[in-house]
Scaffold this motif. Structure first.
Motif, PDB file in Angstrom:
ATOM      1  N   MET A  82      77.665  64.636  10.055  1.00 24.71           N
ATOM      2  CA  MET A  82      78.836  64.632   9.244  1.00 24.71           C
ATOM      3  C   MET A  82      78.679  63.604   8.140  1.00 24.71           C
ATOM      4  O   MET A  82      78.202  62.511   8.374  1.00 24.71           O
ATOM      5  CB  MET A  82      80.053  64.250  10.075  1.00 24.71           C
ATOM      6  N   ASN A  83      79.154  64.012   7.000  1.00 25.56           N
ATOM      7  CA  ASN A  83      79.046  63.067   5.901  1.00 25.56           C
ATOM      8  C   ASN A  83      80.278  62.172   5.864  1.00 25.56           C
ATOM      9  O   ASN A  83      81.262  62.361   6.579  1.00 25.56           O
ATOM     10  CB  ASN A  83      78.821  63.792   4.572  1.00 25.56           C
ATOM     11  N   ARG A  84      80.215  61.192   4.994  1.00 27.00           N
ATOM     12  CA  ARG A  84      81.264  60.176   4.930  1.00 27.00           C
ATOM     13  C   ARG A  84      82.624  60.756   4.567  1.00 27.00           C
ATOM     14  O   ARG A  84      83.647  60.313   5.068  1.00 27.00           O
ATOM     15  CB  ARG A  84      80.889  59.127   3.901  1.00 27.00           C
ATOM     16  N   LYS A  85      82.653  61.722   3.683  1.00 26.44           N
ATOM     17  CA  LYS A  85      83.917  62.305   3.256  1.00 26.44           C
ATOM     18  C   LYS A  85      84.617  63.000   4.415  1.00 26.44           C
ATOM     19  O   LYS A  85      85.826  62.869   4.594  1.00 26.44           O
ATOM     20  CB  LYS A  85      83.713  63.288   2.107  1.00 26.44           C
ATOM     21  N   LYS A  86      83.851  63.746   5.215  1.00 28.16           N
ATOM     22  CA  LYS A  86      84.440  64.437   6.351  1.00 28.16           C
ATOM     23  C   LYS A  86      84.956  63.440   7.383  1.00 28.16           C
ATOM     24  O   LYS A  86      86.017  63.627   7.971  1.00 28.16           O
ATOM     25  CB  LYS A  86      83.427  65.386   6.987  1.00 28.16           C
ATOM     26  N   ILE A  87      84.200  62.360   7.606  1.00 32.92           N
ATOM     27  CA  ILE A  87      84.614  61.335   8.571  1.00 32.92           C
ATOM     28  C   ILE A  87      85.917  60.665   8.095  1.00 32.92           C
ATOM     29  O   ILE A  87      86.852  60.464   8.873  1.00 32.92           O
ATOM     30  CB  ILE A  87      83.496  60.294   8.772  1.00 32.92           C
TER      31      ILE A  87
END
Length: 158
Positions: free
Chosen positions: A1-6
């Motif tokens: 998961m990338n930072r935006k999704k997290i």
């Protein structure tokens, strides 16, 4: 998961964890309106002229220094112990809180109604310190040289 999704999932988790009760906001608002409507209404004259019974111990006014006895008050349902109308139309009135009381209040006023001995009247006005009842007020001799509290009258009701 990338930072935006997290970040998105974290913010959604925090947001969903907080409970905003819209129903409670509406209910609280109506409760506040009801509480505001139930408050006791105090008239301006009542607050301007507080009852002397609530402010001072009137059974023994001698305990107060004359400097303290300068305040707006209401003498509610006091008894007329004696009165005398002079040639200029002013009526000197001697009042007491109880019919058997020897604590006196004295005032001089122009009356628009007749009064009687032992009649109950209410005076709104200003305490004007201690005084002695004198012969020139033309009360019965039994009241001469007795201590009294002077009252300046703003309003009188019968």
């Amino acid at each position: 998961m990338n930072r935006k999704k997290i970040a998105l999932l974290t913010s959604l988790t925090i947001f969903s964890g907080t409970n905003i009760p819209f129903n409670n906001l509406i209910n609280n608002h109506s409760n506040n309106v009801i509480k505001a409507a139930q408050r006791k209404k105090v008239s301006k004259t009542e607050s301007k002229y507080p009852d002397i019974m609530k402010k001072l111990d009137i059974t023994s006014m001698q305990q107060y220094d004359s400097n303290i006895l300068f305040m707006s008050i209401a003498l509610k349902n006091f008894y007329v112990k004696a009165f005398h109308t002079d040639d200029s139309g002013k009526t000197n009135i001697l009042l007491a809180p109880l019919i058997t009381s020897n604590q006196y209040f004295v005032t001089s006023v122009n009356l628009d109604h007749k009064i009687k001995k032992n009649q109950r009247i209410t005076i709104q006005g200003f305490l004007n310190g201690k005084t002695k009842i004198s012969k020139k007020q033309n009360f019965d001799d039994k009241y001469i040289n007795k201590s009294a509290v002077s009252v300046l009258v703003d309003q009188i009701s019968y």
